[in-house]
Design an enzyme around this catalytic site. Structure first.
Site, PDB file in Angstrom:
ATOM      1  N   ASP A 133       9.843  29.719  42.775  1.00  0.00           N
ATOM      2  CA  ASP A 133       9.004  29.355  43.911  1.00  0.00           C
ATOM      3  C   ASP A 133       7.571  29.170  43.409  1.00  0.00           C
ATOM      4  OD1 ASP A 133       7.514  29.197  46.236  1.00  0.00           O
ATOM      5  OD2 ASP A 133       8.650  30.744  47.292  1.00  0.00           O
ATOM      6  N   HIS A 134       7.078  27.909  43.419  1.00  0.00           N
ATOM      7  CA  HIS A 134       5.762  27.625  42.838  1.00  0.00           C
ATOM      8  C   HIS A 134       4.610  28.133  43.703  1.00  0.00           C
ATOM      9  CE1 HIS A 134       3.275  26.052  39.833  1.00  0.00           C
ATOM     10  NE2 HIS A 134       3.867  24.888  39.612  1.00  0.00           N
ATOM     11  N   ARG A 135       4.895  28.639  44.886  1.00  0.00           N
ATOM     12  CA  ARG A 135       3.833  29.208  45.710  1.00  0.00           C
ATOM     13  C   ARG A 135       3.307  30.507  45.122  1.00  0.00           C
ATOM     14  NH1 ARG A 135       7.003  29.057  51.368  1.00  0.00           N
ATOM     15  NH2 ARG A 135       8.555  29.934  49.931  1.00  0.00           N
TER      16      ARG A 135
ATOM     17  N   PRO B 206       8.447  24.603  47.606  1.00  0.00           N
ATOM     18  CA  PRO B 206       8.092  23.880  46.377  1.00  0.00           C
ATOM     19  C   PRO B 206       8.543  24.665  45.155  1.00  0.00           C
ATOM     20  CG  PRO B 206       6.154  24.984  47.264  1.00  0.00           C
ATOM     21  CD  PRO B 206       7.273  25.217  48.254  1.00  0.00           C
TER      22      PRO B 206
END
Length: 431
Positions: free
Chosen positions: A402-404, A232
């Site tokens: 990286d939205h994590r 994501p």
């Protein structure tokens, strides 16, 4: 019976199969321990492959131009001449011989070290029995039937590069031999080194209706891009005024400084304040990298993409960084990079500004947390602080993260500090 397999080595962490570029040795040739026997194309570069056994190259299973999975047999080595025929019979009876259960015994095969083999100080391409030539030069010489021992290398320390072979082929005649060659050419491994000017790879002309197979490089890009689908990501854009940076570049360009090195340095310095943007995700948590290694995307002449790495870019002076970058690009396009020079990046830059592109989104590379897309710097009419209008050079940058592990505020703060450095204090990049 002392017959051993030579197997396809894993030359990078992402390599699943390798392509045989050329065999340095022919069947029946004597092979010394630690000697280069074959040149293999991985998903990133051409590498000389050595063996730890001595004997005779008895049989080649995978010919030049063919591919084989990592760990599969590509040739047989027999310890004595008497066993050569036995090895051939074994190969014929077992087919590919990659799954032989008894003898042969696997032969460890490794890529040659990063340190280049130096020629003698007088510029000859021979030293202690070594013929110092790039893998591409060896391949061309075999195809064009050129005797490498008669060539004077134009590469560093007299190394024979592809240009030397092509130049001889174009002349259509052999040159006057240089200093007498050592009695046993290619008796030791020749590590990849930087050619003076890499020869462009042949480009396959597209024919309407024809299907052109992907190259090894292109297949590697496909695998990496597919791997990123599950990540994501989000994107943040920023406008940076580059008048100060452009002025600095004009001042030091004559000293060999490149704009790529300046941008990489600026990003690396800014990452010191934002370690999360230099981090990556793992199942165990956030991996904070101890080094700031800037990967920069480079398109290959024969298709595919590779990302040479400027290691510890924040700590290296801009002049050394520029020299390193020039060398990396030359060796990348000649497919001579060592694994650590393309797989150790912690943050990536993708610059399409030289093509006039204003703005684009970059795809996050596997194993990294962010990639910065850089557009062209263009003159723009802007409002000045005193209420007037002026013309400023501005470029658009977009970061993909990286939205994590990285959130919008983190990326925005990084871009804000990057813009501040470039706009107000670009001279600090030369310190």
């Amino acid at each position: 019976m002392s017959i051993h397999e030579v197997f396809m080595p894993a030359l990078s962490s992402t390599m699943t199969e390798g392509k045989i570029v050329s065999w340095v040795k022919s069947p029946g040739d004597k092979v010394e321990k630690g000697e280069t026997v074959v040149v293999v194309e991985s998903d990133k570069a051409d590498m000389d492959v050595e063996t730890f056994y001595e004997g005779f190259l008895a049989h080649i299973i995978v010919e030049a131009g063919e591919t084989a999975p990592v760990g599969s047999a590509i040739a047989f080595i027999a310890e004595t001449e008497a066993e050569i025929e036995q090895a051939k019979s074994l190969a014929n009876s077992s087919g590919v011989a990659a799954t032989t259960t008894s003898s042969p015994e696997p032969v460890p095969a490794v890529a040659s070290a990063a340190t280049p083999a130096l020629a003698s100080q007088n510029g000859s391409n021979h030293k202690e029995g070594r013929l110092v030539a790039s893998p591409r030069a060896r391949k061309l010489a075999k195809e064009l039937k050129v005797d490498l021992t008669t060539l004077q290398g134009s590469g560093p320390h007299g190394r024979i590069v592809a240009e030397d072979v092509e130049g001889l082929s174009n002349k259509g005649k052999q040159p006057t031999p240089v200093a007498p060659p050592a009695p046993v050419p290619t008796s030791a491994p020749v590590a990849p080194s930087a050619p003076r000017t890499p020869a462009p790879a042949p480009v396959v002309a597209a024919v309407p209706g024809q299907i052109v197979p992907l190259t090894t490089f292109q297949n590697a890009v496909v695998r990496n891009m597919v791997a990123t689908i599950s990540v994501p990501v989000f994107r943040v854009g920023y406008t940076i005024t580059t008048d100060g940076l452009d002025k600095l570049y004009k001042q030091i360009k004559s000293k060999g400084v490149t704009m790529t090195a300046l941008l990489a340095k600026a990003v690396a310095v800014t990452l010191q304040k934002h370690p999360l943007l230099n981090a990556s995700y793992s199942d165990q948590g956030i991996v904070y990298h101890s080094d700031i290694n800037i990967s920069v995307a480079v398109a290959m002449d024969d298709g595919g993409l590779i990302t040479p790495v400027l290691q510890n870019a924040e700590a290296v002076d801009i002049y050394s960084l520029s020299r390193t970058w020039k060398s990396l690009v030359e060796r990348a396009r000649a497919k001579q990079l060592q694994p650590q020079e393309y797989n150790s990046g912690t943050f990536t830059l993708s610059n399409l500004g030289m093509f006039g592109v204003d703005k684009f989104d970059a795809i996050l590379p596997p194993g990294q947390g962010s990639i910065l897309a850089i557009g062209a710097s263009r003159p723009q009419v802007v409002a000045t602080p005193d209420g007037l209008f002026g013309v400023r050079q501005q470029m658009q940058v977009n970061i993909t993260s990286d939205h994590r592990i990285i959130y919008g505020a983190h990326a925005a703060a990084f871009l804000q500090d990057l813009a501040k450095l470039i706009e107000t204090n670009p001279q600090s990049l030369t310190l």
